[in-house]
Design an enzyme around this catalytic site. Structure first.
Site, PDB file in Angstrom:
ATOM      1  N   ARG A   1     -52.246  26.283  13.439  1.00 27.08           N
ATOM      2  CA  ARG A   1     -50.316  25.191  13.350  1.00 27.08           C
ATOM      3  C   ARG A   1     -50.171  24.895  15.292  1.00 27.08           C
ATOM      4  NH1 ARG A   1     -45.309  29.636  13.098  1.00 27.08           N
ATOM      5  NH2 ARG A   1     -45.807  30.857  14.945  1.00 27.08           N
ATOM      6  N   LEU A   2     -49.366  24.044  15.652  1.00 26.55           N
ATOM      7  CA  LEU A   2     -49.298  24.025  17.118  1.00 26.55           C
ATOM      8  C   LEU A   2     -48.108  24.786  18.120  1.00 26.55           C
ATOM      9  CD1 LEU A   2     -48.999  19.724  16.854  1.00 26.55           C
ATOM     10  CD2 LEU A   2     -50.632  21.176  18.185  1.00 26.55           C
TER      11      LEU A   2
END
Length: 332
Positions: A1-2
């Protein structure tokens, strides 16, 4: 994920991590390996929030009635964005809202991410300070002024950072509010009287009572405008005296006085010659509040219009209060 601060990584590496996510999700390999990545310069991200730092950073809700952002690029690879010709963009804004949108209590009150890039930390700090000074929002409380003080503080500039930073530097980050300056008051006053001149154009040309030029026979029109700092609780309105002259206005605030001449006017933007100084700023009126943006600061001034609410307090008494004697010529 970012990570939330993925734009910082993108600015210093010239990559688009969102694109990478999509490619990997589609079954493609990572576009670059670790040894192929290079870091260039320094990037800082500031999150523009609808919140009130002076009240414990409580969220603020409302409508974005006016939004003006600093000059920035659209983050597009090879099109003037972070990876164009290997040179990062100086200022980038990631936002999902615009003027007229509402910040509600049901979602995170973040308005935008403001990201800047510089050759080193000092240049990045200078660009962030400049970008924050150009950010204008009217309609709700924001943390922009707090971010300006934070960026300008010595501990932050020197990267002396930990979770106790704000608590240790309370005096610098939350200084006592200062009364509005003559410059800010003059900008608000000129914006007001200039808007009255503009509205005169729609009135009957032969109606002397619609004239707003301030012309008087053998005398000078002198008005007293009352502005109170909206950010100071319990602040009393300061009387600002405006005397009309052929080429401008003589303005007095307490012991300070100066001649104000309107040099340029474009929408919300005004340029004044105030005494020996040139003063530039933007004035946005929201009902009875004049928001003055000038010199990197934002001042909200409550205008006490003697005509706007005439009679409201006297409605039960069956009478109206007029600012001057007059004659009732018709009752409709």
């Amino acid at each position: 994920r970012l990570q939330v601060e993925h734009p910082v990584t993108e600015m210093i590496t010239g990559t688009d991590l969102v694109e990478w996510q999509l490619r990997v999700a589609a079954g493609e390999p990572l576009p670059l390996q670790q040894h192929e990545l290079q870091i260039h310069g320094h990037a800082i991200e500031a999150r523009i929030y609808a919140e009130n730092p002076e009240k414990g950073f409580l969220p603020s809700i409302g409508t974005l009635k006016h939004v003006r952002t600093p000059s920035a690029v659209t983050f597009e690879l090879g099109a003037g964005g972070a990876a164009a010709a290997g040179v990062p963009a100086a200022v980038r804004i990631d936002s999902g809202v615009r003027g007229g949108d509402t910040i509600s209590p049901f979602y995170d009150p973040m308005i935008a991410k403001l990201i800047v890039w510089g050759e080193d930390r000092a240049e990045a700090l200078a660009r962030m300070a400049q970008a924050l000074s150009e950010y204008q929002i009217v309609g709700l409380a924001t943390n922009i002024a707090f971010l300006q003080r934070l960026i300008g503080s010595r501990p932050f500039a020197g990267a002396d950072l930990d979770t106790g930073l704000i608590e240790r530097n309370t005096d610098a980050l939350f200084p006592p509010a200062q009364p509005a300056s003559l410059s800010a008051m003059a900008l608000a006053a000129v914006a007001l009287v200039n808007s009255e001149k503009a509205s005169e154009k729609s009135a009957a040309a032969n109606d002397p009572f619609a004239d707003t030029s301030g012309w008087r026979m053998n005398s000078v029109l002198q008005r007293t405008l009352h502005f109170a700092d909206a950010t100071l609780e319990g602040a009393h309105a300061q009387p600002l005296t405006v005397a009309y002259q052929a080429d401008g206005w003589d303005i007095r605030l307490g012991a300070e006085a100066a001649k104000a001449v309107l040099c340029a006017h474009d929408g919300h933007d005004l340029t004044l010659q105030l005494g020996q100084r040139t003063v530039r700023g933007s004035v946005v009126r929201d009902a009875d509040v004049f928001h003055v943006f000038s010199g990197g600061s934002h001042v909200a001034l409550n205008y006490n219009d003697p005509l706007a609410h005439a009679g409201e307090a006297e409605a039960d008494g069956g009478r109206l209060t007029a600012p001057m004697p007059g004659k009732v010529v018709a009752v409709l």
